[in-house]
Design a protein around this motif. Structure first.
Motif, PDB file in Angstrom:
ATOM      1  N   LYS A 181       0.864  -1.177   0.000  1.00  0.00           N
ATOM      2  CA  LYS A 181       0.000   0.000   0.000  1.00  0.00           C
ATOM      3  C   LYS A 181       0.899   1.224   0.000  1.00  0.00           C
ATOM      4  CE  LYS A 181      -4.088   1.765   2.324  1.00  0.00           C
ATOM      5  NZ  LYS A 181      -5.072   1.511   3.372  1.00  0.00           N
ATOM      6  N   TYR A 182       0.508   2.250  -0.734  1.00  0.00           N
ATOM      7  CA  TYR A 182       1.305   3.467  -0.794  1.00  0.00           C
ATOM      8  C   TYR A 182       0.378   4.675  -0.834  1.00  0.00           C
ATOM      9  CZ  TYR A 182       0.158   3.625  -5.770  1.00  0.00           C
ATOM     10  OH  TYR A 182      -0.513   3.682  -6.958  1.00  0.00           O
ATOM     11  N   MET A 211      -2.543   0.768  -4.235  1.00  0.00           N
ATOM     12  CA  MET A 211      -1.817  -0.497  -4.128  1.00  0.00           C
ATOM     13  C   MET A 211      -0.894  -0.625  -5.333  1.00  0.00           C
ATOM     14  SD  MET A 211      -2.791  -1.826  -1.291  1.00  0.00           S
ATOM     15  CE  MET A 211      -2.055  -3.444  -1.408  1.00  0.00           C
ATOM     16  N   GLY A 212       0.294  -1.174  -5.084  1.00  0.00           N
ATOM     17  CA  GLY A 212       1.239  -1.285  -6.181  1.00  0.00           C
ATOM     18  C   GLY A 212       2.245  -2.397  -5.985  1.00  0.00           C
ATOM     19  N   ILE A 213       2.973  -2.664  -7.043  1.00  0.00           N
ATOM     20  CA  ILE A 213       4.058  -3.640  -7.050  1.00  0.00           C
ATOM     21  C   ILE A 213       5.347  -2.849  -6.867  1.00  0.00           C
ATOM     22  CG2 ILE A 213       5.257  -5.401  -8.395  1.00  0.00           C
ATOM     23  CD1 ILE A 213       2.529  -5.571 -10.043  1.00  0.00           C
ATOM     24  N   GLN A 214       6.012  -3.055  -5.753  1.00  0.00           N
ATOM     25  CA  GLN A 214       7.259  -2.356  -5.460  1.00  0.00           C
ATOM     26  C   GLN A 214       8.427  -3.201  -5.941  1.00  0.00           C
ATOM     27  OE1 GLN A 214       7.852   0.857  -3.572  1.00  0.00           O
ATOM     28  NE2 GLN A 214       9.553   0.408  -4.942  1.00  0.00           N
ATOM     29  N   VAL A 215       9.260  -2.620  -6.780  1.00  0.00           N
ATOM     30  CA  VAL A 215      10.448  -3.297  -7.284  1.00  0.00           C
ATOM     31  C   VAL A 215      11.664  -2.493  -6.825  1.00  0.00           C
ATOM     32  CG1 VAL A 215      11.716  -4.022  -9.342  1.00  0.00           C
ATOM     33  CG2 VAL A 215       9.207  -4.146  -9.309  1.00  0.00           C
ATOM     34  N   VAL A 216      12.613  -3.190  -6.190  1.00  0.00           N
ATOM     35  CA  VAL A 216      13.885  -2.578  -5.828  1.00  0.00           C
ATOM     36  C   VAL A 216      14.945  -3.303  -6.647  1.00  0.00           C
ATOM     37  CG1 VAL A 216      15.524  -2.075  -3.978  1.00  0.00           C
ATOM     38  CG2 VAL A 216      13.054  -2.103  -3.495  1.00  0.00           C
ATOM     39  N   LEU A 217      15.596  -2.559  -7.524  1.00  0.00           N
ATOM     40  CA  LEU A 217      16.609  -3.144  -8.391  1.00  0.00           C
ATOM     41  C   LEU A 217      17.932  -3.299  -7.651  1.00  0.00           C
ATOM     42  CD1 LEU A 217      15.809  -1.111 -11.615  1.00  0.00           C
ATOM     43  CD2 LEU A 217      15.163  -3.471 -11.115  1.00  0.00           C
ATOM     44  N   LEU A 219       7.647   1.685  -8.623  1.00  0.00           N
ATOM     45  CA  LEU A 219       6.357   1.219  -8.144  1.00  0.00           C
ATOM     46  C   LEU A 219       5.397   1.213  -9.331  1.00  0.00           C
ATOM     47  CD1 LEU A 219       4.734   1.206  -5.000  1.00  0.00           C
ATOM     48  CD2 LEU A 219       3.388   2.485  -6.655  1.00  0.00           C
ATOM     49  N   ILE A 220       4.713   0.094  -9.534  1.00  0.00           N
ATOM     50  CA  ILE A 220       3.746  -0.046 -10.619  1.00  0.00           C
ATOM     51  C   ILE A 220       2.387  -0.297  -9.978  1.00  0.00           C
ATOM     52  CG2 ILE A 220       3.086  -1.343 -12.675  1.00  0.00           C
ATOM     53  CD1 ILE A 220       6.086  -2.255 -12.783  1.00  0.00           C
ATOM     54  N   GLY A 221       1.444   0.605 -10.202  1.00  0.00           N
ATOM     55  CA  GLY A 221       0.124   0.470  -9.597  1.00  0.00           C
ATOM     56  C   GLY A 221      -0.608  -0.763 -10.071  1.00  0.00           C
ATOM     57  N   THR A 222      -1.434  -1.317  -9.182  1.00  0.00           N
ATOM     58  CA  THR A 222      -2.254  -2.472  -9.542  1.00  0.00           C
ATOM     59  C   THR A 222      -3.568  -2.443  -8.770  1.00  0.00           C
ATOM     60  OG1 THR A 222      -2.359  -4.887  -9.732  1.00  0.00           O
ATOM     61  CG2 THR A 222      -1.199  -4.014  -7.814  1.00  0.00           C
ATOM     62  N   GLN A 223      -4.601  -2.950  -9.385  1.00  0.00           N
ATOM     63  CA  GLN A 223      -5.888  -3.104  -8.718  1.00  0.00           C
ATOM     64  C   GLN A 223      -6.062  -4.532  -8.206  1.00  0.00           C
ATOM     65  OE1 GLN A 223      -6.322   0.383  -8.670  1.00  0.00           O
ATOM     66  NE2 GLN A 223      -8.324  -0.407  -8.268  1.00  0.00           N
ATOM     67  N   LYS A 224      -5.078  -5.392  -8.484  1.00  0.00           N
ATOM     68  CA  LYS A 224      -5.152  -6.793  -8.080  1.00  0.00           C
ATOM     69  C   LYS A 224      -3.896  -7.178  -7.300  1.00  0.00           C
ATOM     70  CE  LYS A 224      -7.260  -7.908 -12.543  1.00  0.00           C
ATOM     71  NZ  LYS A 224      -7.058  -8.754 -13.731  1.00  0.00           N
ATOM     72  N   PRO A 225      -3.697  -6.595  -6.118  1.00  0.00           N
ATOM     73  CA  PRO A 225      -2.455  -6.854  -5.381  1.00  0.00           C
ATOM     74  C   PRO A 225      -2.282  -8.302  -4.930  1.00  0.00           C
ATOM     75  CG  PRO A 225      -3.993  -5.621  -4.016  1.00  0.00           C
ATOM     76  CD  PRO A 225      -4.577  -5.674  -5.396  1.00  0.00           C
ATOM     77  N   ASN A 226      -3.353  -8.965  -4.563  1.00  0.00           N
ATOM     78  CA  ASN A 226      -3.234 -10.359  -4.101  1.00  0.00           C
ATOM     79  C   ASN A 226      -2.803 -11.288  -5.230  1.00  0.00           C
ATOM     80  OD1 ASN A 226      -3.978  -9.577  -1.520  1.00  0.00           O
ATOM     81  ND2 ASN A 226      -6.143 -10.001  -1.866  1.00  0.00           N
ATOM     82  N   GLU A 227      -3.426 -11.123  -6.398  1.00  0.00           N
ATOM     83  CA  GLU A 227      -3.051 -11.948  -7.553  1.00  0.00           C
ATOM     84  C   GLU A 227      -1.614 -11.662  -7.971  1.00  0.00           C
ATOM     85  OE1 GLU A 227      -5.876 -11.821 -10.821  1.00  0.00           O
ATOM     86  OE2 GLU A 227      -7.480 -11.408  -9.395  1.00  0.00           O
TER      87      GLU A 227
END
Length: 165
Positions: free
Chosen positions: A101-102, A129-135, A142-150
């Motif tokens: 969550k952000y 809600m988003g997908i957090q990527v740390v390279l 951070l890439i937003g998503t409406q389906k965080p669980n999936e």
């Protein structure tokens, strides 16, 4: 789940309401001005062109889409129409990857494509809600998503963070 696929668009109810209000506020004065006969043809053309320009902008806003796919290669995303092709972040290039969550306004100043300095970027259209990527380079995305669980289920399937520590 073998892969994750999600698409976000600017289709919030309040955005529809604002757009309808803008169009409504524009249409009535234009209609009145054209029918009054007080404007010359050049002024009428300017009003009509302005209306169509605003209409095109509104249509473009509705065409904006953030598409995300997570599979065995990594995370693929595209922010249409600003990115012509998918960008891919490979699992091997990631240090961490998880959903969270952000605060869109607090962390990134709003929605859309947001870059905070050179190390922190976000692609988001709606929600918090988003997908957090740390390279491995230290950069964060951070890439937003409406389906965080999936999304998290698919990340867990392909990205084992315990092996990377």
């Amino acid at each position: 789940m073998r892969f994750f696929k999600g698409t976000q668009r600017f289709n919030q109810w309040w955005l529809h309401l604002i757009n309808l209000l803008v169009l409504g506020i524009m249409v009535y004065p234009i209609y009145q001005a054209i029918n009054s006969g007080e404007l010359d043809s050049m002024a009428k053309n300017v009003l009509i062109l302005t209306f169509f320009f605003v209409l095109v902008i509104l249509v473009l806003v509705y065409r904006i889409a953030l598409s995300t796919q997570i599979d065995e290669k990594g995370i693929h995303f595209r922010f249409f129409p600003f990115q012509r092709n998918n960008k891919v972040i490979l699992w091997a290039d990631m240090d961490k990857c998880y959903t969270r969550k952000y605060s869109p306004i607090g962390e990134f100043g709003g929605w859309g494509y947001r870059g905070i300095g050179r190390k922190k970027k976000a692609y988001n259209i709606r929600g918090n809600m988003g997908i957090q990527v740390v390279l491995k380079t230290g950069k964060m995305l951070l890439i937003g998503t409406q389906k965080p669980n999936e999304a998290q289920q698919t990340i867990n399937r392909y990205f084992n963070q315990d092996e990377r520590i």
